[in-house]
Scaffold this motif. Sequence first.
Motif, PDB file in Angstrom:
ATOM      1  N   THR A   1      61.080  42.375  59.196  1.00 25.69           N
ATOM      2  CA  THR A   1      60.164  43.166  58.384  1.00 25.69           C
ATOM      3  C   THR A   1      58.717  43.000  58.851  1.00 25.69           C
ATOM      4  OG1 THR A   1      60.161  41.351  56.760  1.00 25.69           O
ATOM      5  CG2 THR A   1      61.573  43.268  56.296  1.00 25.69           C
TER       6      THR A   1
ATOM      7  N   GLY B   1      63.881  39.948  56.132  1.00 29.08           N
ATOM      8  CA  GLY B   1      62.621  39.578  55.501  1.00 29.08           C
ATOM      9  C   GLY B   1      62.515  38.065  55.436  1.00 29.08           C
TER      10      GLY B   1
ATOM     11  N   PRO C   1      66.403  47.114  56.519  1.00 28.76           N
ATOM     12  CA  PRO C   1      65.787  45.891  55.991  1.00 28.76           C
ATOM     13  C   PRO C   1      66.787  45.084  55.166  1.00 28.76           C
ATOM     14  CG  PRO C   1      64.463  47.842  55.485  1.00 28.76           C
ATOM     15  CD  PRO C   1      65.818  48.322  55.928  1.00 28.76           C
TER      16      PRO C   1
ATOM     17  N   ASP D   1      65.849  42.258  52.917  1.00 31.16           N
ATOM     18  CA  ASP D   1      64.645  41.527  52.492  1.00 31.16           C
ATOM     19  C   ASP D   1      64.489  41.412  50.981  1.00 31.16           C
ATOM     20  OD1 ASP D   1      64.008  44.124  51.765  1.00 31.16           O
ATOM     21  OD2 ASP D   1      62.135  44.218  52.913  1.00 31.16           O
TER      22      ASP D   1
ATOM     23  N   SER E   1      59.887  44.873  51.282  1.00 27.19           N
ATOM     24  CA  SER E   1      59.130  45.880  52.016  1.00 27.19           C
ATOM     25  C   SER E   1      58.879  47.153  51.212  1.00 27.19           C
ATOM     26  CB  SER E   1      59.836  46.236  53.327  1.00 27.19           C
ATOM     27  OG  SER E   1      61.141  46.704  53.082  1.00 27.19           O
TER      28      SER E   1
END
Length: 264
Positions: free
Chosen positions: A156, A199, A254, A256, A260
Amino acid sequence: MSGRLSELSRSVEGKVAIVTGAASGMGRATAYLFADEGARVVVADLGQQRVDEVVQAIREVHGADAALGVVTDVAEPDQLRALVEATVEWGGGIDVVVNNAGISLAGSAFQPDDEFETNWARTLDVNLTAHARLLRLALPHLSASGAGRVVNIASTEAIVTTPGLAAYAATKAGVIGLTKSFAVELGRHGVTVNCVCPGPIDTAMTAPIDAEAKATYARRRVPLRRYGDPEEVAHMTLNLCLPASSFVNGVAVPVDGGMSIRHT
């Protein structure tokens, strides 16, 4: 009543998979997961002892033929070539490449020139150029597989960045671009190329961060209010390599906890 109503397989049993950076963190979790799901795994990383430990753990559970260790510095083209040759000799081909190896070195606009140049060049070699080289070396075998899969591990940091990590952020953004370019080019050859953007994950790279600082960051920035586990990333990587994921190509996913997409 027996049988299935669907046609596409969710099994990687018997597939031969190279995982770079496989001696720790997300790479090790990925190697373990692929082995658990029946793949034959090539563990590539720096350091004979570290590689042997992961290979031994896999073999103890899944048998002597489940894993091969190849000590590899991915920044060295000759070592990447040797990795591919060893894999083909051992496994008979290559079905999956997971470009996971990566480093994070300081990269500030205010660094002394020599330090910046050295860190920039090494980060570029490991985090980006090696991905392209390994894919190109493995491509004949991935094409012959009939269902070749490449997963590049970005970050990320390609989406939202941290001051002082210019080389890291630039290479991870480059990984996304590389993924998209090769995905467009190789689709006609039956090879998919996708990308995972982890992430905040509990790995050796984040280990130096104070536990309280991690907890504070997670509360403020991550909707799930915690750091991720390496295996949670590994499962996304595996998903992109399944036969059933045959129409997923050129994406950057992603993993995460929602970091994000959080505005405040």
